[in-house]
Design a protein around this motif. Structure first.
Motif, PDB file in Angstrom:
ATOM      1  N   ASP A   1      -6.239  10.935  -6.928  1.00  0.00           N
ATOM      2  CA  ASP A   1      -5.752  10.135  -5.803  1.00  0.00           C
ATOM      3  C   ASP A   1      -5.148   8.849  -6.344  1.00  0.00           C
ATOM      4  OD1 ASP A   1      -6.824  12.090  -4.236  1.00  0.00           O
ATOM      5  OD2 ASP A   1      -8.525  10.914  -3.520  1.00  0.00           O
ATOM      6  N   VAL A   2      -3.992   8.476  -5.816  1.00  0.00           N
ATOM      7  CA  VAL A   2      -3.322   7.259  -6.282  1.00  0.00           C
ATOM      8  C   VAL A   2      -2.928   6.404  -5.086  1.00  0.00           C
ATOM      9  CG1 VAL A   2      -2.432   8.418  -8.331  1.00  0.00           C
ATOM     10  CG2 VAL A   2      -1.015   8.300  -6.292  1.00  0.00           C
ATOM     11  N   SER A   3      -2.917   5.089  -5.298  1.00  0.00           N
ATOM     12  CA  SER A   3      -2.446   4.156  -4.273  1.00  0.00           C
ATOM     13  C   SER A   3      -0.928   4.210  -4.222  1.00  0.00           C
ATOM     14  CB  SER A   3      -2.918   2.733  -4.602  1.00  0.00           C
ATOM     15  OG  SER A   3      -2.293   1.790  -3.760  1.00  0.00           O
ATOM     16  N   LEU A   4      -0.385   4.594  -3.083  1.00  0.00           N
ATOM     17  CA  LEU A   4       1.054   4.796  -2.984  1.00  0.00           C
ATOM     18  C   LEU A   4       1.822   3.486  -3.158  1.00  0.00           C
ATOM     19  CD1 LEU A   4       3.378   6.722  -2.480  1.00  0.00           C
ATOM     20  CD2 LEU A   4       3.106   6.338  -0.030  1.00  0.00           C
ATOM     21  N   THR A   5       1.324   2.406  -2.570  1.00  0.00           N
ATOM     22  CA  THR A   5       2.024   1.125  -2.675  1.00  0.00           C
ATOM     23  C   THR A   5       2.099   0.664  -4.121  1.00  0.00           C
ATOM     24  OG1 THR A   5       1.300   0.472  -0.455  1.00  0.00           O
ATOM     25  CG2 THR A   5       2.029  -1.277  -1.927  1.00  0.00           C
TER      26      THR A   5
ATOM     27  N   MET B   1       4.944 -13.699  -0.003  1.00  0.00           N
ATOM     28  CA  MET B   1       5.409 -12.563   0.779  1.00  0.00           C
ATOM     29  C   MET B   1       4.347 -11.486   0.775  1.00  0.00           C
ATOM     30  SD  MET B   1       8.235 -11.396  -2.024  1.00  0.00           S
ATOM     31  CE  MET B   1       8.676 -13.126  -2.239  1.00  0.00           C
ATOM     32  N   ALA B   2       4.268 -10.751   1.850  1.00  0.00           N
ATOM     33  CA  ALA B   2       3.237  -9.729   1.986  1.00  0.00           C
ATOM     34  C   ALA B   2       3.539  -8.522   1.106  1.00  0.00           C
ATOM     35  CB  ALA B   2       3.137  -9.304   3.451  1.00  0.00           C
ATOM     36  N   ARG B   3       2.472  -7.743   0.795  1.00  0.00           N
ATOM     37  CA  ARG B   3       2.683  -6.518   0.041  1.00  0.00           C
ATOM     38  C   ARG B   3       3.459  -5.518   0.890  1.00  0.00           C
ATOM     39  NH1 ARG B   3      -0.731  -6.700  -4.667  1.00  0.00           N
ATOM     40  NH2 ARG B   3       0.229  -4.739  -5.291  1.00  0.00           N
ATOM     41  N   MET B   4       3.928  -4.483   0.252  1.00  0.00           N
ATOM     42  CA  MET B   4       4.799  -3.509   0.899  1.00  0.00           C
ATOM     43  C   MET B   4       4.124  -2.884   2.118  1.00  0.00           C
ATOM     44  SD  MET B   4       6.780  -0.365  -0.998  1.00  0.00           S
ATOM     45  CE  MET B   4       7.399  -1.514  -2.221  1.00  0.00           C
TER      46      MET B   4
ATOM     47  N   ILE C   1      -9.632   8.150   3.368  1.00  0.00           N
ATOM     48  CA  ILE C   1     -10.920   7.827   3.988  1.00  0.00           C
ATOM     49  C   ILE C   1     -11.777   7.009   3.032  1.00  0.00           C
ATOM     50  CG2 ILE C   1     -13.040   8.819   4.955  1.00  0.00           C
ATOM     51  CD1 ILE C   1     -11.439  11.229   5.808  1.00  0.00           C
ATOM     52  N   ALA C   2     -11.614   7.264   1.735  1.00  0.00           N
ATOM     53  CA  ALA C   2     -12.437   6.588   0.736  1.00  0.00           C
ATOM     54  C   ALA C   2     -12.069   5.114   0.580  1.00  0.00           C
ATOM     55  CB  ALA C   2     -12.306   7.304  -0.606  1.00  0.00           C
ATOM     56  N   THR C   3     -10.757   4.801   0.516  1.00  0.00           N
ATOM     57  CA  THR C   3     -10.324   3.434   0.230  1.00  0.00           C
ATOM     58  C   THR C   3      -9.643   2.742   1.406  1.00  0.00           C
ATOM     59  OG1 THR C   3      -8.184   4.206  -0.611  1.00  0.00           O
ATOM     60  CG2 THR C   3      -9.999   4.052  -2.192  1.00  0.00           C
ATOM     61  N   ASN C   4      -9.306   3.509   2.464  1.00  0.00           N
ATOM     62  CA  ASN C   4      -8.577   2.977   3.625  1.00  0.00           C
ATOM     63  C   ASN C   4      -7.185   2.474   3.254  1.00  0.00           C
ATOM     64  OD1 ASN C   4     -10.737   3.450   5.429  1.00  0.00           O
ATOM     65  ND2 ASN C   4     -11.714   1.537   4.804  1.00  0.00           N
ATOM     66  N   HIS C   5      -6.643   2.971   2.147  1.00  0.00           N
ATOM     67  CA  HIS C   5      -5.295   2.615   1.714  1.00  0.00           C
ATOM     68  C   HIS C   5      -4.375   3.815   1.844  1.00  0.00           C
ATOM     69  CE1 HIS C   5      -7.012  -0.760  -1.074  1.00  0.00           C
ATOM     70  NE2 HIS C   5      -7.011  -1.100   0.208  1.00  0.00           N
ATOM     71  N   LEU C   6      -3.082   3.526   1.916  1.00  0.00           N
ATOM     72  CA  LEU C   6      -2.086   4.597   1.905  1.00  0.00           C
ATOM     73  C   LEU C   6      -2.040   5.205   0.510  1.00  0.00           C
ATOM     74  CD1 LEU C   6       0.086   5.878   3.780  1.00  0.00           C
ATOM     75  CD2 LEU C   6       1.733   4.349   2.709  1.00  0.00           C
TER      76      LEU C   6
ATOM     77  N   SER D   1       6.670   1.740   2.188  1.00  0.00           N
ATOM     78  CA  SER D   1       6.084   2.580   1.146  1.00  0.00           C
ATOM     79  C   SER D   1       6.499   4.036   1.307  1.00  0.00           C
ATOM     80  CB  SER D   1       4.553   2.467   1.182  1.00  0.00           C
ATOM     81  OG  SER D   1       4.132   1.152   0.926  1.00  0.00           O
ATOM     82  N   VAL D   2       6.453   4.532   2.549  1.00  0.00           N
ATOM     83  CA  VAL D   2       6.828   5.934   2.791  1.00  0.00           C
ATOM     84  C   VAL D   2       8.317   6.140   2.528  1.00  0.00           C
ATOM     85  CG1 VAL D   2       6.984   7.730   4.557  1.00  0.00           C
ATOM     86  CG2 VAL D   2       4.945   6.297   4.428  1.00  0.00           C
ATOM     87  N   GLU D   3       9.146   5.183   2.939  1.00  0.00           N
ATOM     88  CA  GLU D   3      10.587   5.301   2.686  1.00  0.00           C
ATOM     89  C   GLU D   3      10.874   5.333   1.188  1.00  0.00           C
ATOM     90  OE1 GLU D   3      12.351   2.040   4.719  1.00  0.00           O
ATOM     91  OE2 GLU D   3      12.452   3.063   6.658  1.00  0.00           O
ATOM     92  N   ARG D   4      10.240   4.441   0.450  1.00  0.00           N
ATOM     93  CA  ARG D   4      10.451   4.411  -1.001  1.00  0.00           C
ATOM     94  C   ARG D   4       9.895   5.665  -1.663  1.00  0.00           C
ATOM     95  NH1 ARG D   4      14.395   1.050  -2.740  1.00  0.00           N
ATOM     96  NH2 ARG D   4      14.095  -1.090  -2.011  1.00  0.00           N
ATOM     97  N   TYR D   5       8.816   6.201  -1.128  1.00  0.00           N
ATOM     98  CA  TYR D   5       8.247   7.428  -1.692  1.00  0.00           C
ATOM     99  C   TYR D   5       9.255   8.575  -1.599  1.00  0.00           C
ATOM    100  CZ  TYR D   5       5.540  11.741  -1.904  1.00  0.00           C
ATOM    101  OH  TYR D   5       5.104  13.005  -2.207  1.00  0.00           O
ATOM    102  N   HIS D   6       9.863   8.724  -0.445  1.00  0.00           N
ATOM    103  CA  HIS D   6      10.848   9.799  -0.287  1.00  0.00           C
ATOM    104  C   HIS D   6      12.104   9.526  -1.124  1.00  0.00           C
ATOM    105  CE1 HIS D   6       8.614  12.011   2.680  1.00  0.00           C
ATOM    106  NE2 HIS D   6       8.496  10.946   3.461  1.00  0.00           N
ATOM    107  N   GLU D   7      12.394   8.256  -1.351  1.00  0.00           N
ATOM    108  CA  GLU D   7      13.569   7.912  -2.151  1.00  0.00           C
ATOM    109  C   GLU D   7      13.355   8.235  -3.627  1.00  0.00           C
ATOM    110  OE1 GLU D   7      16.418   3.996  -2.991  1.00  0.00           O
ATOM    111  OE2 GLU D   7      14.835   3.933  -1.470  1.00  0.00           O
ATOM    112  N   TYR D   8      12.138   8.028  -4.124  1.00  0.00           N
ATOM    113  CA  TYR D   8      11.826   8.259  -5.539  1.00  0.00           C
ATOM    114  C   TYR D   8      10.830   9.411  -5.714  1.00  0.00           C
ATOM    115  CZ  TYR D   8      13.976   3.667  -6.208  1.00  0.00           C
ATOM    116  OH  TYR D   8      14.850   2.609  -6.218  1.00  0.00           O
TER     117      TYR D   8
END
Length: 315
Positions: free
Chosen positions: A137-141, A1-4, A111-116, A9-16
């Motif tokens: 800076d942290v990887s949100l996923t 299964m694919a990663r989030m 811009i640095a990592t191209n990740h959320l 990710s944004v929905e879970r961020y607002h949830e937690y």
């Protein structure tokens, strides 16, 4: 299964959001207390795999020193850059100057990592070497996976994909085998015309086609659900979607087989009448059971969402 996915990710961020902010505040406090040595950096990477970058700003928003990169994949690219970069116009810096609390950005593409990712900035109580603000800076996923206790399963995803890929390849090989039989029977049927042959013989070809269709649809469902798409195992809707698609495939296959059996009974072979009726009843039963399952599952998820909203509003 694919990663989030980004939306998940944004929905879970607002949830937690409250839990995430508390965790990042504690990490910033640890770094501020002196956990910036090489030994301690390795400790942070081991404990918090979602960390990506750390850097400091002066009172004017200029970066002091190069980035401290927590990811080996980006250490060469980002670890030797950033010094004297002007970040004075960044919203998180402006918010930090106007407040004495830890400030957080909304999710954005780095811009640095191209990740959320999200950034947390904290004003240092005791500035050192013109360093007034600490930024992480942290990887949100990966952060959400860490908060939900899903990191180990997420790291195993490539192996799960490989296993599902082998299963899907075997199913598609079976489809090719069935289609080979179909084409061979069609060729024999068209090239060897015999008026005395069984008029029900073409139905065997349709049975093979139906079986190939069902197997192909099953392989396609596994490919989409378990390899190509993100499947949130913490939401019942994901499981309900998979079960619905699988049962739908079974329903289509049984319906076609029941119809073919009914045709055989209509052409004179009355012994197929009762099996055809039994298969039709099985289709109706499966369809009713599926409708009840989807309805109750959706209703239960709606009740859970309402309970979470009430819990949030009470806070």
């Amino acid at each position: 299964m694919a990663r989030m996915s980004y939306i998940s990710s944004v929905e879970r961020y607002h949830e937690y959001e409250h839990v995430i902010h508390s965790l990042l505040e504690s990490i910033l406090m640890s770094i501020e207390d002196g956990l910036t040595k090489e030994r301690d950096t390795r400790y942070l990477i081991k404990q918090y795999p979602f960390l990506e970058l750390q850097y400091c700003l002066n009172a004017e928003g200029l970066q002091q020193g190069n980035n401290v990169c927590f990811k080996r994949a980006y250490s060469k690219k980002l670890g030797e850059s950033g010094n004297q970069q002007d970040l004075s116009e960044r919203p998180y810096f402006l918010n930090a100057k106007a407040s004495d609390k830890v400030c957080f950005t909304d999710p954005y593409i780095s811009i640095a990592t191209n990740h959320l990712c999200i950034s947390a900035i904290k004003e240092l109580k005791k500035p050192i070497n013109n360093q007034h603000y600490l930024v992480v800076d942290v990887s949100l996923t990966q952060l959400i996976e860490f908060v939900m206790g899903d990191t180990a399963r997420a790291n195993m995803s490539p192996y799960f994909k490989a296993g599902y890929g082998i299963i899907v390849a075997c199913l598609f090989c079976l489809v090719l085998f069935l289609l080979n039989i179909v084409f061979s029977d069609i060729y024999a049927l068209l090239t060897h015309v015999d008026t005395s042959s069984d008029p029900l013989e073409p139905f065997s070809i349709i049975i093979y086609i139906t079986l190939a269709l069902a197997v192909f649809d099953l392989g396609k469902t596994i490919l989409e659900e378990e390899i190509l798409m993100h499947k949130d195992i913490f939401r019942h809707s994901s499981t309900r979607r998979t079960i619905t698609r699988f049962i739908s495939t079974v329903l289509i296959a049984i319906s076609i087989e029941a119809l073919l059996t009914m045709f055989k009974a209509a052409l004179g072979q009355s012994e197929y009448l009762m099996p055809a009726i039994a298969m039709m009843l099985a289709v109706v039963g499966l369809l009713i059971a599926l409708a009840i399952y989807v309805y109750l599952g959706a209703k239960a998820e709606t009740l859970l969402m309402r309970a979470r909203l009430k819990q949030k509003s009470s806070k």
